[in-house]
Write an enzyme that holds these catalytic residues in place. Structure first.
Site, PDB file in Angstrom:
ATOM      1  N   ILE A 169      52.678  52.738  81.629  1.00 24.05           N
ATOM      2  CA  ILE A 169      52.137  54.087  81.781  1.00 24.05           C
ATOM      3  C   ILE A 169      52.759  54.704  83.031  1.00 24.05           C
ATOM      4  CG2 ILE A 169      50.008  55.375  82.292  1.00 24.05           C
ATOM      5  CD1 ILE A 169      50.060  54.414  79.440  1.00 24.05           C
TER       6      ILE A 169
ATOM      7  N   HIS B  51      44.493  42.371  78.735  1.00 20.22           N
ATOM      8  CA  HIS B  51      45.639  41.463  78.750  1.00 20.22           C
ATOM      9  C   HIS B  51      45.159  40.066  78.323  1.00 20.22           C
ATOM     10  CE1 HIS B  51      49.621  40.136  79.934  1.00 20.22           C
ATOM     11  NE2 HIS B  51      49.037  39.062  80.417  1.00 20.22           N
TER      12      HIS B  51
HETATM   13  C1  GAR Z   1      46.043  41.691  72.396  1.00 16.12           C
HETATM   14  O1  GAR Z   1      45.997  40.300  72.479  1.00 16.12           O
HETATM   15  C2  GAR Z   1      46.234  42.299  73.777  1.00 16.12           C
HETATM   16  O2  GAR Z   1      45.565  41.606  74.794  1.00 16.12           O
HETATM   17  C3  GAR Z   1      47.716  42.159  73.949  1.00 16.12           C
HETATM   18  O3  GAR Z   1      48.246  42.497  72.686  1.00 16.12           O
HETATM   19  C4  GAR Z   1      47.298  42.149  71.666  1.00 16.12           C
HETATM   20  C5  GAR Z   1      47.049  43.359  70.805  1.00 16.12           C
HETATM   21  O4  GAR Z   1      46.260  43.047  69.703  1.00 16.12           O
HETATM   22  N1  GAR Z   1      48.199  43.007  74.998  1.00 16.12           N
HETATM   23  C6  GAR Z   1      49.194  42.683  75.834  1.00 16.12           C
HETATM   24  O5  GAR Z   1      49.816  41.643  75.758  1.00 16.12           O
HETATM   25  C7  GAR Z   1      49.484  43.722  76.913  1.00 16.12           C
HETATM   26  N2  GAR Z   1      50.298  43.191  77.933  1.00 16.12           N
HETATM   27  P1  GAR Z   1      45.581  44.179  68.818  1.00 16.12           P
HETATM   28  O6  GAR Z   1      46.674  45.202  68.495  1.00 16.12           O
HETATM   29  O7  GAR Z   1      45.111  43.468  67.593  1.00 16.12           O
HETATM   30  O8  GAR Z   1      44.471  44.796  69.607  1.00 16.12           O
END
Ligand code: GAR
Length: 195
Positions: A87, A103
């Site tokens: 962002i 995260h």
């Molecule tokens: C989740 O595990 C989230 O924590 C991670 O991506 C996934 C999204 O799942 N985010 C990151 O790694 C950010 N650095 P979703 O699309 O099913 O919510």
């Protein structure tokens, strides 16, 4: 009632859990998801938003357009949910302390630029960690360094693959993200009353 914008890039299971909690859970009468923005036109999260009749947009590399849409929808709070892009400070300046991210690790461990999605779980397993978890934090100009709001641990088992671990972490993400949103909204309302 606070208006939330959720930024997504992928499946959107966290988006779904936030929507569900606003409709029938701990965010009921406190918040509504009014806008979904994706930097990936084929994100399944966009289909979820459409099904829920929530305004959803594909916007890539345009802070101006994002800020314009946030204004049009009168957004109070931004929630990054699997949003795989940094962002910019232009947006952070306007929404200071009103942008949250989730995260899939126990930050500050396994955070940073190339640590997202399954890379996080692969690294946790490779490092032989006995526990992992999820963290909700405020967003600043860097990856995964803002102030932590909620963090929850889960065990890592010997036979875990990154897929199995990802699923177990996602289950707690779906629980703690709405909780973190609730605590931030209550604090925002509290501060508004004091003014
Ligand atoms: C989740 O595990 C989230 O924590 C991670 O991506 C996934 C999204 O799942 N985010 C990151 O790694 C950010 N650095 P979703 O699309 O099913 O919510």
């Amino acid at each position: 009632m606070k208006k939330i914008a959720v930024f997504v890039s992928g499946g959107g299971s966290n988006l779904q859990s936030i929507i569900d909690q606003t409709k029938n859970g701990i965010l009921k009468n406190l918040a509504a998801v009014s806008l979904v923005i994706s930097n990936n036109p084929s994100a399944f999260a966009l289909q979820r938003a459409k099904k829920e009749k929530i305004k959803s947009l594909f916007i890539k590399n345009s802070d101006e357009k994002v800020l314009q849409e946030l204004k049009i929808s009168q957004i109070d709070l931004i929630c990054l949910a699997g949003y795989m892009s940094l962002i910019s400070s232009k947006i952070i300046d306007v929404y200071n302390n009103r942008i949250l991210n989730i995260h899939p690790s126990l930050l500050p461990k396994f955070g940073g630029k190339k640590m997202y999605g399954h890379y996080v779980h692969q690294a946790v397993i490779k490092a032989g960690e006995k526990k992992s978890g999820a963290t909700v934090h405020f967003v600043d100009e860097n990856y995964d360094t803002g102030k932590i709001i909620i963090q929850k641990e889960i065990p890592v088992f010997e036979n875990d693959t990154s897929e199995i671990l990802a699923k177990r972490v996602l289950e707690i993400e779906h629980k703690i993200y709405p909780e973190a949103i609730k605590s931030v909204i209550l604090k925002m309302s509290d501060n508004e009353q004091k003014r």
